[in-house]
Design a protein around this motif. Structure first.
Motif, PDB file in Angstrom:
ATOM      1  N   VAL A  94       5.669  34.894 -21.380  1.00  0.00           N
ATOM      2  CA  VAL A  94       5.429  34.043 -22.547  1.00  0.00           C
ATOM      3  C   VAL A  94       5.175  34.936 -23.755  1.00  0.00           C
ATOM      4  CG1 VAL A  94       3.978  32.239 -23.556  1.00  0.00           C
ATOM      5  CG2 VAL A  94       4.457  32.210 -21.100  1.00  0.00           C
ATOM      6  N   LEU A  95       5.905  34.668 -24.840  1.00  0.00           N
ATOM      7  CA  LEU A  95       5.711  35.387 -26.101  1.00  0.00           C
ATOM      8  C   LEU A  95       5.160  34.412 -27.129  1.00  0.00           C
ATOM      9  CD1 LEU A  95       9.122  37.016 -25.726  1.00  0.00           C
ATOM     10  CD2 LEU A  95       7.141  38.402 -26.290  1.00  0.00           C
ATOM     11  N   GLN A  96       4.108  34.835 -27.824  1.00  0.00           N
ATOM     12  CA  GLN A  96       3.520  34.019 -28.893  1.00  0.00           C
ATOM     13  C   GLN A  96       3.599  34.821 -30.179  1.00  0.00           C
ATOM     14  OE1 GLN A  96      -0.149  33.262 -26.446  1.00  0.00           O
ATOM     15  NE2 GLN A  96       0.079  31.244 -27.388  1.00  0.00           N
ATOM     16  N   PHE A  97       4.273  34.237 -31.183  1.00  0.00           N
ATOM     17  CA  PHE A  97       4.492  34.912 -32.449  1.00  0.00           C
ATOM     18  C   PHE A  97       3.487  34.429 -33.493  1.00  0.00           C
ATOM     19  CE2 PHE A  97       8.450  34.932 -30.088  1.00  0.00           C
ATOM     20  CZ  PHE A  97       8.853  36.256 -30.202  1.00  0.00           C
ATOM     21  N   PRO A  98       3.291  35.202 -34.573  1.00  0.00           N
ATOM     22  CA  PRO A  98       2.292  34.819 -35.574  1.00  0.00           C
ATOM     23  C   PRO A  98       2.593  33.497 -36.288  1.00  0.00           C
ATOM     24  CG  PRO A  98       3.508  36.768 -36.286  1.00  0.00           C
ATOM     25  CD  PRO A  98       3.914  36.482 -34.878  1.00  0.00           C
ATOM     26  N   ASN A  99       3.859  33.058 -36.292  1.00  0.00           N
ATOM     27  CA  ASN A  99       4.206  31.786 -36.938  1.00  0.00           C
ATOM     28  C   ASN A  99       4.036  30.598 -35.993  1.00  0.00           C
ATOM     29  OD1 ASN A  99       6.339  32.098 -35.166  1.00  0.00           O
ATOM     30  ND2 ASN A  99       7.934  31.751 -36.686  1.00  0.00           N
ATOM     31  N   THR A 123       2.137  39.859 -32.242  1.00  0.00           N
ATOM     32  CA  THR A 123       2.775  39.077 -31.186  1.00  0.00           C
ATOM     33  C   THR A 123       2.101  39.377 -29.851  1.00  0.00           C
ATOM     34  OG1 THR A 123       4.867  39.112 -32.380  1.00  0.00           O
ATOM     35  CG2 THR A 123       4.990  38.685 -30.015  1.00  0.00           C
ATOM     36  N   THR A 124       1.912  38.329 -29.054  1.00  0.00           N
ATOM     37  CA  THR A 124       1.320  38.494 -27.728  1.00  0.00           C
ATOM     38  C   THR A 124       2.370  38.204 -26.663  1.00  0.00           C
ATOM     39  OG1 THR A 124      -0.829  37.794 -28.568  1.00  0.00           O
ATOM     40  CG2 THR A 124      -0.538  37.728 -26.192  1.00  0.00           C
ATOM     41  N   HIS A 125       2.467  39.113 -25.691  1.00  0.00           N
ATOM     42  CA  HIS A 125       3.398  38.964 -24.575  1.00  0.00           C
ATOM     43  C   HIS A 125       2.570  38.872 -23.305  1.00  0.00           C
ATOM     44  CE1 HIS A 125       5.987  40.755 -21.350  1.00  0.00           C
ATOM     45  NE2 HIS A 125       6.818  39.857 -21.830  1.00  0.00           N
ATOM     46  N   THR A 126       2.704  37.765 -22.583  1.00  0.00           N
ATOM     47  CA  THR A 126       1.967  37.587 -21.329  1.00  0.00           C
ATOM     48  C   THR A 126       2.969  37.526 -20.188  1.00  0.00           C
ATOM     49  OG1 THR A 126       0.273  36.328 -22.502  1.00  0.00           O
ATOM     50  CG2 THR A 126       0.289  36.154 -20.103  1.00  0.00           C
ATOM     51  N   ALA A 127       2.776  38.399 -19.195  1.00  0.00           N
ATOM     52  CA  ALA A 127       3.626  38.412 -18.001  1.00  0.00           C
ATOM     53  C   ALA A 127       2.787  37.908 -16.829  1.00  0.00           C
ATOM     54  CB  ALA A 127       4.136  39.817 -17.729  1.00  0.00           C
ATOM     55  N   TYR A 128       3.286  36.860 -16.164  1.00  0.00           N
ATOM     56  CA  TYR A 128       2.587  36.253 -15.023  1.00  0.00           C
ATOM     57  C   TYR A 128       3.121  36.842 -13.729  1.00  0.00           C
ATOM     58  CZ  TYR A 128       0.752  32.844 -18.324  1.00  0.00           C
ATOM     59  OH  TYR A 128       0.098  32.261 -19.380  1.00  0.00           O
ATOM     60  N   LYS A 143       9.179  30.993 -23.737  1.00  0.00           N
ATOM     61  CA  LYS A 143       8.915  31.166 -22.312  1.00  0.00           C
ATOM     62  C   LYS A 143      10.211  31.623 -21.648  1.00  0.00           C
ATOM     63  CE  LYS A 143       5.290  27.678 -21.997  1.00  0.00           C
ATOM     64  NZ  LYS A 143       4.851  26.421 -21.365  1.00  0.00           N
ATOM     65  N   HIS A 144      10.104  32.712 -20.899  1.00  0.00           N
ATOM     66  CA  HIS A 144      11.247  33.253 -20.170  1.00  0.00           C
ATOM     67  C   HIS A 144      10.935  33.105 -18.679  1.00  0.00           C
ATOM     68  CE1 HIS A 144      12.991  35.400 -23.747  1.00  0.00           C
ATOM     69  NE2 HIS A 144      11.773  35.137 -24.164  1.00  0.00           N
ATOM     70  N   TYR A 165      -0.780  42.741 -26.536  1.00  0.00           N
ATOM     71  CA  TYR A 165      -0.791  42.323 -27.941  1.00  0.00           C
ATOM     72  C   TYR A 165      -0.189  43.440 -28.777  1.00  0.00           C
ATOM     73  CZ  TYR A 165      -2.399  41.099 -32.613  1.00  0.00           C
ATOM     74  OH  TYR A 165      -2.441  40.807 -33.956  1.00  0.00           O
ATOM     75  N   TYR A 166       0.906  43.134 -29.493  1.00  0.00           N
ATOM     76  CA  TYR A 166       1.546  44.088 -30.396  1.00  0.00           C
ATOM     77  C   TYR A 166       0.946  43.896 -31.780  1.00  0.00           C
ATOM     78  CZ  TYR A 166       5.014  44.523 -26.688  1.00  0.00           C
ATOM     79  OH  TYR A 166       5.639  44.735 -25.487  1.00  0.00           O
ATOM     80  N   ALA A 167       0.155  44.864 -32.221  1.00  0.00           N
ATOM     81  CA  ALA A 167      -0.585  44.737 -33.472  1.00  0.00           C
ATOM     82  C   ALA A 167       0.332  44.622 -34.686  1.00  0.00           C
ATOM     83  CB  ALA A 167      -1.545  45.914 -33.641  1.00  0.00           C
ATOM     84  N   ASP A 168       1.348  45.499 -34.773  1.00  0.00           N
ATOM     85  CA  ASP A 168       2.241  45.478 -35.940  1.00  0.00           C
ATOM     86  C   ASP A 168       2.952  44.135 -36.078  1.00  0.00           C
ATOM     87  OD1 ASP A 168       1.560  47.993 -36.767  1.00  0.00           O
ATOM     88  OD2 ASP A 168       3.383  48.974 -36.030  1.00  0.00           O
ATOM     89  N   ALA A 169       3.452  43.613 -34.968  1.00  0.00           N
ATOM     90  CA  ALA A 169       4.203  42.348 -34.987  1.00  0.00           C
ATOM     91  C   ALA A 169       3.288  41.135 -34.855  1.00  0.00           C
ATOM     92  CB  ALA A 169       5.222  42.335 -33.860  1.00  0.00           C
TER      93      ALA A 169
END
Length: 199
Positions: free
Chosen positions: A89-94, A78-83, A99-100, A72-76
């Motif tokens: 998977v990146l989840q943005f505040p908006n 944004t959550t980045h999950t690597a499986y 998915k990559h 979890y990137y606090a400033d942005a």
């Protein structure tokens, strides 16, 4: 706060202070908490299957029992999950989600429910909530399939619209227009819009 501090002190079974400023605490439930001199905290679960690292800038990294890594990137915000299988998977505040996939494919889900797929071969597909689909080939050719079934094709040479009644209207890059009606009638106009053929 005083009660929480006392509770914390009661939970600590062992406390080790290292010469580099690191402090290790072993809690009664088996968890280990390492606090580094820069304020970073690393918590290891009793079964050693989950690790949580809390950084001084507010970022948090979790390594889950199933080997997922969640950052979890606090400033942005944004959550980045690597499986483990390579999916990221990146989840943005908006509420945008990206998915990559390991094969190079990317899928972007926008807050309005539009989905854009970018394939490793260069093809791009966008699926709009109203049912419209836009495909853009690597060479730039674009096909739009509207929710009502009409199609539009854009290439470097022409733009073509295919209507439901079978009518096809093409505008060429030089400005010439050709309309073929479902009845078999054909109209051709020159680049200035003058009718040059109507049969």
């Amino acid at each position: 706060l005083h009660q929480e501090r006392r509770k914390h002190e009661e939970e600590v079974q062992e406390k080790i202070e290292y010469h580099d400023g690191k402090v290790e605490e072993v809690l009664s439930d088996g968890r280990r908490i390492l606090t580094f001199h820069d304020g970073t905290k690393k918590e290891i679960s009793a079964d050693k299957r989950m690790t949580t690292i809390s950084f001084s800038n507010g970022d948090v990294k979790k390594i889950m029992p199933d080997q997922r890594v969640i950052y979890y990137y606090a400033d942005a915000q944004t959550t980045h999950t690597a499986y483990p299988d390579g999916l990221e998977v990146l989840q943005f505040p908006n509420n945008q989600i990206e998915k990559h996939y390991p094969d190079g494919t990317q899928e972007i889900m926008f807050p309005d429910h539009t989905v854009k797929c970018l394939y490793s071969d260069g093809l791009k597909e966008t699926f709009f909530p109203d049912g419209t689909v836009v495909k853009v080939e690597k060479n730039g050719d674009k096909t739009v399939v509207f929710s009502d079934g009409q199609r539009e094709i854009h290439t470097a040479q022409f733009r073509r619209r295919e209507y439901l009644d079978g009518t096809v209207k093409t505008v060429f890059c030089n400005g010439r227009q050709e309309t073929k009606y479902s009845t078999g009638q054909v109209q051709i106009k020159d680049e200035e819009g003058n009718l040059i053929l109507d049969k």
